[in-house]
Design a protein around this motif. Sequence first.
Motif, PDB file in Angstrom:
ATOM      1  N   LYS A 146      -1.434  -8.832  -5.456  1.00 45.09           N
ATOM      2  CA  LYS A 146      -2.287  -7.685  -5.145  1.00 45.09           C
ATOM      3  C   LYS A 146      -2.259  -6.673  -6.288  1.00 45.09           C
ATOM      4  CE  LYS A 146      -3.298  -4.339  -1.542  1.00 45.09           C
ATOM      5  NZ  LYS A 146      -3.029  -3.946  -0.159  1.00 45.09           N
ATOM      6  N   MET A 147      -1.081  -6.411  -6.823  1.00 47.56           N
ATOM      7  CA  MET A 147      -0.978  -5.473  -7.947  1.00 47.56           C
ATOM      8  C   MET A 147      -1.750  -6.017  -9.153  1.00 47.56           C
ATOM      9  SD  MET A 147       1.071  -2.903  -6.965  1.00 47.56           S
ATOM     10  CE  MET A 147       2.251  -2.235  -8.114  1.00 47.56           C
ATOM     11  N   GLY A 148      -1.606  -7.318  -9.416  1.00 49.95           N
ATOM     12  CA  GLY A 148      -2.308  -7.951 -10.536  1.00 49.95           C
ATOM     13  C   GLY A 148      -3.813  -7.922 -10.370  1.00 49.95           C
ATOM     14  N   ASP A 149      -4.270  -8.143  -9.125  1.00 48.51           N
ATOM     15  CA  ASP A 149      -5.710  -8.105  -8.862  1.00 48.51           C
ATOM     16  C   ASP A 149      -6.264  -6.691  -9.027  1.00 48.51           C
ATOM     17  OD1 ASP A 149      -5.746 -10.816  -8.388  1.00 48.51           O
ATOM     18  OD2 ASP A 149      -5.767 -10.631  -6.199  1.00 48.51           O
ATOM     19  N   LYS A 150      -5.483  -5.707  -8.628  1.00 47.85           N
ATOM     20  CA  LYS A 150      -5.953  -4.318  -8.728  1.00 47.85           C
ATOM     21  C   LYS A 150      -6.197  -3.907 -10.176  1.00 47.85           C
ATOM     22  CE  LYS A 150      -4.667  -2.000  -4.517  1.00 47.85           C
ATOM     23  NZ  LYS A 150      -5.971  -1.499  -4.156  1.00 47.85           N
ATOM     24  N   ILE A 151      -5.310  -4.328 -11.070  1.00 44.87           N
ATOM     25  CA  ILE A 151      -5.478  -3.910 -12.476  1.00 44.87           C
ATOM     26  C   ILE A 151      -5.893  -5.070 -13.381  1.00 44.87           C
ATOM     27  CG2 ILE A 151      -3.882  -1.983 -12.237  1.00 44.87           C
ATOM     28  CD1 ILE A 151      -1.818  -3.656 -13.820  1.00 44.87           C
ATOM     29  N   ASP A 152      -6.238  -6.201 -12.778  1.00 47.90           N
ATOM     30  CA  ASP A 152      -6.659  -7.394 -13.514  1.00 47.90           C
ATOM     31  C   ASP A 152      -5.621  -7.775 -14.572  1.00 47.90           C
ATOM     32  OD1 ASP A 152      -8.310  -9.542 -14.096  1.00 47.90           O
ATOM     33  OD2 ASP A 152      -9.440  -8.434 -15.612  1.00 47.90           O
TER      34      ASP A 152
ATOM     35  N   SER B  96      -6.337   4.554  -7.944  1.00 47.81           N
ATOM     36  CA  SER B  96      -7.663   3.925  -8.002  1.00 47.81           C
ATOM     37  C   SER B  96      -8.271   3.937  -9.404  1.00 47.81           C
ATOM     38  CB  SER B  96      -8.608   4.608  -7.011  1.00 47.81           C
ATOM     39  OG  SER B  96      -8.736   5.973  -7.347  1.00 47.81           O
ATOM     40  N   ASP B  97      -7.734   4.735 -10.304  1.00 46.14           N
ATOM     41  CA  ASP B  97      -8.243   4.811 -11.683  1.00 46.14           C
ATOM     42  C   ASP B  97      -7.587   3.718 -12.533  1.00 46.14           C
ATOM     43  OD1 ASP B  97      -9.430   5.573 -14.036  1.00 46.14           O
ATOM     44  OD2 ASP B  97      -8.143   7.340 -14.331  1.00 46.14           O
ATOM     45  N   VAL B  98      -7.903   2.455 -12.220  1.00 40.98           N
ATOM     46  CA  VAL B  98      -7.226   1.318 -12.842  1.00 40.98           C
ATOM     47  C   VAL B  98      -7.604   1.090 -14.308  1.00 40.98           C
ATOM     48  CG1 VAL B  98      -6.800   0.125 -10.672  1.00 40.98           C
ATOM     49  CG2 VAL B  98      -8.922  -0.315 -11.911  1.00 40.98           C
ATOM     50  N   LYS B  99      -8.579   1.822 -14.809  1.00 36.40           N
ATOM     51  CA  LYS B  99      -8.930   1.710 -16.237  1.00 36.40           C
ATOM     52  C   LYS B  99      -8.041   2.604 -17.098  1.00 36.40           C
ATOM     53  CE  LYS B  99     -12.383  -1.093 -15.631  1.00 36.40           C
ATOM     54  NZ  LYS B  99     -12.148  -2.484 -15.851  1.00 36.40           N
ATOM     55  N   SER B 100      -7.386   3.559 -16.457  1.00 33.40           N
ATOM     56  CA  SER B 100      -6.517   4.485 -17.185  1.00 33.40           C
ATOM     57  C   SER B 100      -5.239   3.769 -17.630  1.00 33.40           C
ATOM     58  CB  SER B 100      -6.142   5.664 -16.273  1.00 33.40           C
ATOM     59  OG  SER B 100      -5.035   6.358 -16.800  1.00 33.40           O
TER      60      SER B 100
ATOM     61  N   VAL C 208      -2.223   4.792 -15.545  1.00 29.64           N
ATOM     62  CA  VAL C 208      -2.181   4.197 -14.199  1.00 29.64           C
ATOM     63  C   VAL C 208      -1.766   2.737 -14.291  1.00 29.64           C
ATOM     64  CG1 VAL C 208      -3.572   3.572 -12.181  1.00 29.64           C
ATOM     65  CG2 VAL C 208      -3.829   5.835 -13.225  1.00 29.64           C
ATOM     66  N   ARG C 209      -2.320   2.012 -15.249  1.00 30.30           N
ATOM     67  CA  ARG C 209      -1.940   0.602 -15.437  1.00 30.30           C
ATOM     68  C   ARG C 209      -0.441   0.506 -15.738  1.00 30.30           C
ATOM     69  NH1 ARG C 209      -5.638  -3.116 -16.043  1.00 30.30           N
ATOM     70  NH2 ARG C 209      -4.457  -4.350 -17.539  1.00 30.30           N
ATOM     71  N   GLN C 210       0.029   1.425 -16.551  1.00 33.28           N
ATOM     72  CA  GLN C 210       1.449   1.459 -16.894  1.00 33.28           C
ATOM     73  C   GLN C 210       2.289   1.681 -15.636  1.00 33.28           C
ATOM     74  OE1 GLN C 210       2.342   4.745 -19.453  1.00 33.28           O
ATOM     75  NE2 GLN C 210       4.378   4.008 -19.945  1.00 33.28           N
ATOM     76  N   ARG C 211       1.853   2.574 -14.756  1.00 34.74           N
ATOM     77  CA  ARG C 211       2.588   2.845 -13.512  1.00 34.74           C
ATOM     78  C   ARG C 211       2.620   1.603 -12.619  1.00 34.74           C
ATOM     79  NH1 ARG C 211       6.506   6.210 -12.815  1.00 34.74           N
ATOM     80  NH2 ARG C 211       6.259   6.630 -10.633  1.00 34.74           N
TER      81      ARG C 211
ATOM     82  N   ASN D  71       0.830  -1.207   0.000  1.00 33.64           N
ATOM     83  CA  ASN D  71       0.000   0.000   0.000  1.00 33.64           C
ATOM     84  C   ASN D  71       0.864   1.257   0.000  1.00 33.64           C
ATOM     85  OD1 ASN D  71      -2.397  -1.418  -0.077  1.00 33.64           O
ATOM     86  ND2 ASN D  71      -2.554  -1.539   2.138  1.00 33.64           N
ATOM     87  N   PHE D  72       1.987   1.227   0.724  1.00 35.58           N
ATOM     88  CA  PHE D  72       2.911   2.359   0.745  1.00 35.58           C
ATOM     89  C   PHE D  72       3.439   2.637  -0.662  1.00 35.58           C
ATOM     90  CE2 PHE D  72       7.285   3.873   0.798  1.00 35.58           C
ATOM     91  CZ  PHE D  72       7.166   5.042   1.557  1.00 35.58           C
ATOM     92  N   LEU D  73       3.870   1.580  -1.351  1.00 29.93           N
ATOM     93  CA  LEU D  73       4.406   1.742  -2.709  1.00 29.93           C
ATOM     94  C   LEU D  73       3.344   2.268  -3.670  1.00 29.93           C
ATOM     95  CD1 LEU D  73       6.594  -1.479  -2.919  1.00 29.93           C
ATOM     96  CD2 LEU D  73       7.407   0.874  -2.775  1.00 29.93           C
ATOM     97  N   ILE D  74       2.138   1.730  -3.560  1.00 23.92           N
ATOM     98  CA  ILE D  74       1.050   2.188  -4.421  1.00 23.92           C
ATOM     99  C   ILE D  74       0.753   3.662  -4.151  1.00 23.92           C
ATOM    100  CG2 ILE D  74      -1.436   1.974  -4.882  1.00 23.92           C
ATOM    101  CD1 ILE D  74      -1.085  -1.074  -4.461  1.00 23.92           C
ATOM    102  N   LYS D  75       0.640   4.013  -2.870  1.00 24.10           N
ATOM    103  CA  LYS D  75       0.294   5.382  -2.479  1.00 24.10           C
ATOM    104  C   LYS D  75       1.345   6.394  -2.943  1.00 24.10           C
ATOM    105  CE  LYS D  75      -0.737   8.191   1.552  1.00 24.10           C
ATOM    106  NZ  LYS D  75      -0.827   8.233   3.008  1.00 24.10           N
TER     107      LYS D  75
END
Length: 191
Positions: free
Chosen positions: A153-159, A14-18, A21-24, A3-7
């Motif tokens: 967790k990263m994979g689940d967040k952006i599918d 949270s805009d995982v469709k962008s 953001v997916r690239q990041r 969560n620290f790294l994501i934040k």
Amino acid sequence: MTNFLIKHFIPNASDVKSPAVRQRYGVVSGVVGILCNALLCTAKIAAGLLTGAVSIVADGINNLSDGAPASSAFWALRWPASLPTTSIRSATQNRVCGRLIVSFIIVLMGVELAKTSLDKIFHPEEISFSWITPAVLGISILVKLWMCFFNRKMGDKIDSAVLRATAMDSLSDVAATSAVLAGLSSAIGPE
């Protein structure tokens, strides 16, 4: 830590469709994977050379080869779909060439390890014990478990199937390093 790294490293996480953001997410996952695997590789090779245990050196080289899935995650999510086909093709050709070079180096290292292993089978040497070795292997297991949960967790967040596969690769490394630790323990055994 995830969560620290994501934040701190993924704006608008949270805009995982962008696509940006997916690239990041891919960049953060790839950089973390490359850094962790490089550190584990260095520590294991040093511990293996310290004790004379070829299996630990081989496990370290396995971590070197684990940079490939990490860099795959990095590059697969790095290139947006909006790039022209020629740019993607050129980048893909460069990655393939780079992977061929890394694969060639790993095969050469594998051949050298096989020679060393056979030599140690026919001319056994006593493995010197150092508490550094089980400590390095234990820390490696913990780091790889964290990497598994991190990438899942990263994979689940952006599918992302790429990040989930990277997570499974980390889990298989936990099993491999556990086997090396068990083998080292049985080789040293009770005095």
